[in-house]
Write an enzyme that holds these catalytic residues in place. Structure first.
Site, PDB file in Angstrom:
ATOM      1  N   ASP A   1       0.968  -1.129   0.404  1.00  0.00           N
ATOM      2  CA  ASP A   1       0.321  -0.100  -0.326  1.00  0.00           C
ATOM      3  C   ASP A   1       0.743   1.572   0.307  1.00  0.00           C
ATOM      4  O   ASP A   1       2.338   0.793   0.528  1.00  0.00           O
ATOM      5  CB  ASP A   1      -1.052  -0.183   1.510  1.00  0.00           C
ATOM      6  CG  ASP A   1      -2.359   0.861   1.249  1.00  0.00           C
ATOM      7  OD1 ASP A   1      -2.466   1.429   0.402  1.00  0.00           O
ATOM      8  OD2 ASP A   1      -2.586   1.518   1.960  1.00  0.00           O
ATOM      9  N   GLY A   2       0.016   2.494  -0.862  1.00  0.00           N
ATOM     10  CA  GLY A   2       0.884   3.357  -0.441  1.00  0.00           C
ATOM     11  C   GLY A   2       1.287   4.357  -2.171  1.00  0.00           C
ATOM     12  O   GLY A   2       2.080   4.974  -1.631  1.00  0.00           O
ATOM     13  N   ASN A   3       1.621   3.117  -3.076  1.00  0.00           N
ATOM     14  CA  ASN A   3       1.934   4.170  -3.982  1.00  0.00           C
ATOM     15  C   ASN A   3       1.268   5.147  -4.626  1.00  0.00           C
ATOM     16  O   ASN A   3       2.473   6.011  -5.120  1.00  0.00           O
ATOM     17  CB  ASN A   3       1.198   3.094  -5.179  1.00  0.00           C
ATOM     18  CG  ASN A   3       1.943   1.250  -4.950  1.00  0.00           C
ATOM     19  OD1 ASN A   3       3.197   1.005  -4.347  1.00  0.00           O
ATOM     20  ND2 ASN A   3       1.784   0.209  -5.837  1.00  0.00           N
TER      21      ASN A   3
ATOM     22  N   ARG B   1      -0.007   8.120  -2.814  1.00  0.00           N
ATOM     23  CA  ARG B   1       0.398   8.558  -1.321  1.00  0.00           C
ATOM     24  C   ARG B   1       2.458   8.965  -2.373  1.00  0.00           C
ATOM     25  O   ARG B   1       2.580  10.086  -1.742  1.00  0.00           O
ATOM     26  CB  ARG B   1       0.238   8.597  -0.081  1.00  0.00           C
ATOM     27  CG  ARG B   1      -1.133   9.289   0.097  1.00  0.00           C
ATOM     28  CD  ARG B   1      -1.142   8.078   1.615  1.00  0.00           C
ATOM     29  NE  ARG B   1      -1.253   6.473   1.240  1.00  0.00           N
ATOM     30  CZ  ARG B   1      -1.947   5.612   2.167  1.00  0.00           C
ATOM     31  NH1 ARG B   1      -1.792   5.850   3.163  1.00  0.00           N
ATOM     32  NH2 ARG B   1      -1.694   4.265   1.881  1.00  0.00           N
ATOM     33  N   TRP B   2       2.409   8.066  -2.195  1.00  0.00           N
ATOM     34  CA  TRP B   2       4.406   7.761  -2.505  1.00  0.00           C
ATOM     35  C   TRP B   2       4.565   9.560  -4.131  1.00  0.00           C
ATOM     36  O   TRP B   2       5.074  10.072  -4.042  1.00  0.00           O
ATOM     37  CB  TRP B   2       5.061   7.128  -2.824  1.00  0.00           C
ATOM     38  CG  TRP B   2       6.381   6.288  -3.295  1.00  0.00           C
ATOM     39  CD1 TRP B   2       7.390   6.615  -2.284  1.00  0.00           C
ATOM     40  CD2 TRP B   2       6.890   6.827  -4.644  1.00  0.00           C
ATOM     41  NE1 TRP B   2       8.908   7.276  -3.225  1.00  0.00           N
ATOM     42  CE2 TRP B   2       8.342   6.746  -4.270  1.00  0.00           C
ATOM     43  CE3 TRP B   2       6.335   7.116  -5.701  1.00  0.00           C
ATOM     44  CZ2 TRP B   2       9.550   6.651  -6.028  1.00  0.00           C
ATOM     45  CZ3 TRP B   2       7.639   7.227  -6.837  1.00  0.00           C
ATOM     46  CH2 TRP B   2       8.739   7.326  -7.214  1.00  0.00           C
TER      47      TRP B   2
ATOM     48  N   HIS C   1       2.014   3.543  -9.375  1.00  0.00           N
ATOM     49  CA  HIS C   1       2.660   2.100  -8.912  1.00  0.00           C
ATOM     50  C   HIS C   1       3.650   1.354 -10.084  1.00  0.00           C
ATOM     51  O   HIS C   1       4.421   0.058 -10.049  1.00  0.00           O
ATOM     52  CB  HIS C   1       1.028   1.697  -9.875  1.00  0.00           C
ATOM     53  CG  HIS C   1      -0.164   1.705  -9.439  1.00  0.00           C
ATOM     54  ND1 HIS C   1       0.140   1.678  -8.052  1.00  0.00           N
ATOM     55  CD2 HIS C   1      -1.009   2.465  -9.452  1.00  0.00           C
ATOM     56  CE1 HIS C   1      -1.191   2.333  -7.524  1.00  0.00           C
ATOM     57  NE2 HIS C   1      -2.182   3.008  -8.606  1.00  0.00           N
TER      58      HIS C   1
ATOM     59  N   ASN D   1     -10.725  -3.182  -6.233  1.00  0.00           N
ATOM     60  CA  ASN D   1      -9.662  -2.035  -6.552  1.00  0.00           C
ATOM     61  C   ASN D   1     -10.408  -1.781  -7.890  1.00  0.00           C
ATOM     62  O   ASN D   1     -10.020  -0.696  -9.159  1.00  0.00           O
ATOM     63  CB  ASN D   1      -8.720  -2.631  -7.463  1.00  0.00           C
ATOM     64  CG  ASN D   1      -7.863  -2.740  -5.899  1.00  0.00           C
ATOM     65  OD1 ASN D   1      -6.607  -3.379  -5.155  1.00  0.00           O
ATOM     66  ND2 ASN D   1      -7.754  -1.542  -4.776  1.00  0.00           N
TER      67      ASN D   1
ATOM     68  N   ARG E   1     -11.845   2.071  -8.493  1.00  0.00           N
ATOM     69  CA  ARG E   1     -10.687   3.362  -9.047  1.00  0.00           C
ATOM     70  C   ARG E   1     -10.989   3.598 -10.407  1.00  0.00           C
ATOM     71  O   ARG E   1     -12.093   3.370 -11.596  1.00  0.00           O
ATOM     72  CB  ARG E   1      -9.022   3.432  -8.426  1.00  0.00           C
ATOM     73  CG  ARG E   1      -8.932   2.445  -7.539  1.00  0.00           C
ATOM     74  CD  ARG E   1      -8.082   2.409  -6.844  1.00  0.00           C
ATOM     75  NE  ARG E   1      -7.527   1.942  -5.981  1.00  0.00           N
ATOM     76  CZ  ARG E   1      -6.551   1.864  -5.138  1.00  0.00           C
ATOM     77  NH1 ARG E   1      -4.905   2.579  -5.794  1.00  0.00           N
ATOM     78  NH2 ARG E   1      -6.424   1.789  -4.040  1.00  0.00           N
TER      79      ARG E   1
ATOM     80  N   ARG F   1       1.678  -4.823   5.847  1.00  0.00           N
ATOM     81  CA  ARG F   1       1.117  -4.361   5.138  1.00  0.00           C
ATOM     82  C   ARG F   1       2.061  -2.472   5.421  1.00  0.00           C
ATOM     83  O   ARG F   1       2.651  -2.066   6.234  1.00  0.00           O
ATOM     84  CB  ARG F   1      -0.704  -4.081   5.766  1.00  0.00           C
ATOM     85  CG  ARG F   1      -0.875  -2.344   4.847  1.00  0.00           C
ATOM     86  CD  ARG F   1      -2.426  -2.383   5.475  1.00  0.00           C
ATOM     87  NE  ARG F   1      -2.696  -1.594   4.653  1.00  0.00           N
ATOM     88  CZ  ARG F   1      -4.334  -1.399   3.258  1.00  0.00           C
ATOM     89  NH1 ARG F   1      -5.024  -2.733   4.044  1.00  0.00           N
ATOM     90  NH2 ARG F   1      -4.636  -0.913   3.189  1.00  0.00           N
TER      91      ARG F   1
ATOM     92  N   ARG G   1      -5.580  -1.764   8.547  1.00  0.00           N
ATOM     93  CA  ARG G   1      -6.310  -2.953   8.274  1.00  0.00           C
ATOM     94  C   ARG G   1      -5.957  -4.180   7.458  1.00  0.00           C
ATOM     95  O   ARG G   1      -4.523  -3.693   6.411  1.00  0.00           O
ATOM     96  CB  ARG G   1      -7.645  -2.081   7.868  1.00  0.00           C
ATOM     97  CG  ARG G   1      -6.923  -1.559   6.841  1.00  0.00           C
ATOM     98  CD  ARG G   1      -8.339  -0.510   5.725  1.00  0.00           C
ATOM     99  NE  ARG G   1      -8.154   0.249   5.227  1.00  0.00           N
ATOM    100  CZ  ARG G   1      -7.776   1.869   4.940  1.00  0.00           C
ATOM    101  NH1 ARG G   1      -7.966   1.997   6.470  1.00  0.00           N
ATOM    102  NH2 ARG G   1      -7.042   2.265   3.839  1.00  0.00           N
TER     103      ARG G   1
HETATM  104  C1  FPP Z   1      -1.930   0.076  -3.394  1.00  0.00           C
HETATM  105  O1  FPP Z   1      -1.636   1.182  -3.397  1.00  0.00           O
HETATM  106  C2  FPP Z   1      -1.696  -0.573  -4.691  1.00  0.00           C
HETATM  107  C3  FPP Z   1      -1.657  -0.746  -5.402  1.00  0.00           C
HETATM  108  C4  FPP Z   1      -3.736  -1.331  -5.433  1.00  0.00           C
HETATM  109  C5  FPP Z   1      -0.989  -1.598  -6.973  1.00  0.00           C
HETATM  110  C6  FPP Z   1      -0.514  -3.224  -6.306  1.00  0.00           C
HETATM  111  C7  FPP Z   1       0.271  -2.436  -7.655  1.00  0.00           C
HETATM  112  C8  FPP Z   1       1.288  -3.178  -7.649  1.00  0.00           C
HETATM  113  C9  FPP Z   1       2.911  -2.809  -6.401  1.00  0.00           C
HETATM  114  C10 FPP Z   1       2.499  -2.698  -8.888  1.00  0.00           C
HETATM  115  C11 FPP Z   1       3.559  -3.390  -9.582  1.00  0.00           C
HETATM  116  C12 FPP Z   1       2.528  -5.319  -8.721  1.00  0.00           C
HETATM  117  C13 FPP Z   1       3.085  -5.851  -9.645  1.00  0.00           C
HETATM  118  C14 FPP Z   1       2.504  -7.547  -9.085  1.00  0.00           C
HETATM  119  C15 FPP Z   1       4.233  -6.196 -10.716  1.00  0.00           C
HETATM  120  P1  FPP Z   1      -2.761   2.653  -3.301  1.00  0.00           P
HETATM  121  O2  FPP Z   1      -3.116   3.179  -4.894  1.00  0.00           O
HETATM  122  O3  FPP Z   1      -3.419   2.215  -3.029  1.00  0.00           O
HETATM  123  O4  FPP Z   1      -1.401   4.219  -2.803  1.00  0.00           O
HETATM  124  P2  FPP Z   1      -2.175   5.273  -1.829  1.00  0.00           P
HETATM  125  O5  FPP Z   1      -2.906   4.393  -0.598  1.00  0.00           O
HETATM  126  O6  FPP Z   1      -1.175   5.430  -1.466  1.00  0.00           O
HETATM  127  O7  FPP Z   1      -3.768   5.891  -2.977  1.00  0.00           O
END
Ligand code: FPP
Length: 244
Positions: free
Chosen positions: A22-24, A26-27, A39, A70, A73, A190, A196
């Protein structure tokens, strides 16, 4: 950086680690970039963490790539993620084979586009005889959905006379789950500070240890992974029993 863990190959090492990445978003936001850039940075981390597993003594790694929730989104984020999964499979197949990684996917494939499903099937087949770590990618996965699909299959077997309802126990039911070939996770991590489980491995995590860490997934290094594994080694797992 040294990756060797002193307690490697003992019961202090979790055999199966599952990660909610999690956190892509926000990053990326912190850098003024699009969520998809986050991502892509996350996918880069996946490669590094997979590569680190053998040295760290982790035999099975399960990662939550896309949940049944998901789909809510934006259409562009979902499309971008699907494109990223296809790209990851195409680009990584050779490297995963060289690393001797056996890859499997869990989740419902019915809603996924056929081109992606073909790539997933092909990667599973190509790596099926590999004997290194087991990488399980949860894609269109939800714990409740998995239990519902398993129950449906089980009900079919009962209706067909292949299974006696008296044989439905907590040992037979998991054989119908997507994870039937995997041991239960010992540790679920996580990232990004949320505490959670978001419908991840609900049945399988009954006795798992949890680590909720603040680092955002694209910043999660193999070195931090090693530290989390060391903390796991210090825990006292009782599985409902009293201490010896
Ligand atoms: C959650 O962060 C992340 C995801 C829903 C996608 C996970 C996917 C990857 C890490 C990409 C690559 C995976 C593979 C298997 C190649 P978020 O978008 O919910 O972050 P946020 O909570 O900060 O908005």
């Amino acid at each position: 950086m040294t990756m060797t863990r002193k307690d490697k190959s003992t019961d202090k090492t979790p055999r199966h680690v599952a990660i909610i990445m999690d956190g892509n978003g926000r990053w990326a936001q912190m850098r003024g970039r699009t969520r998809l850039i986050g991502h892509h940075a996350g996918a880069k981390r996946v490669k590094e963490i997979v590569r680190a597993c053998p040295e760290l003594g982790v035999e099975c790694l399960t990662i939550f790539a896309f949940s049944t929730e998901n789909w809510k989104r934006t259409q562009s984020e979902v499309a971008g993620l699907m494109k990223l999964f296809k790209r990851y499979i195409r680009h990584e197949t050779q490297s995963l084979c060289e690393q001797n990684v056996q890859v499997r996917f869990i989740g419902d494939r019915v809603r996924l586009e056929p081109a992606l499903v073909d790539l997933m099937d092909n990667l599973e087949l190509l790596t099926s005889t590999n004997t290194g770590i087991n990488l399980t990618v949860a894609l269109n996965y939800g714990g409740r959905d998995e239990v519902a699909r398993a129950t449906r299959r089980l009900a079919h077997d009962v209706a067909a006379g292949k299974l006696d309802p008296r044989e439905v126990t907590d040992e037979t039911l998991p054989k119908y789950l997507d994870t039937c070939l995997l041991p239960d996770p010992d540790l679920v991590i996580r990232t990004s500070g949320e505490a959670r489980i978001s419908n991840f491995l609900l049945w399988q995590s009954a006795y798992a240890e949890y680590e909720f860490i603040d680092t955002l997934w694209p910043d999660f290094t193999p070195e931090e992974f090693r530290k989390v594994l060391n903390r796991f080694g210090a825990r006292d797992r009782r599985f409902g029993a009293v201490p010896a």
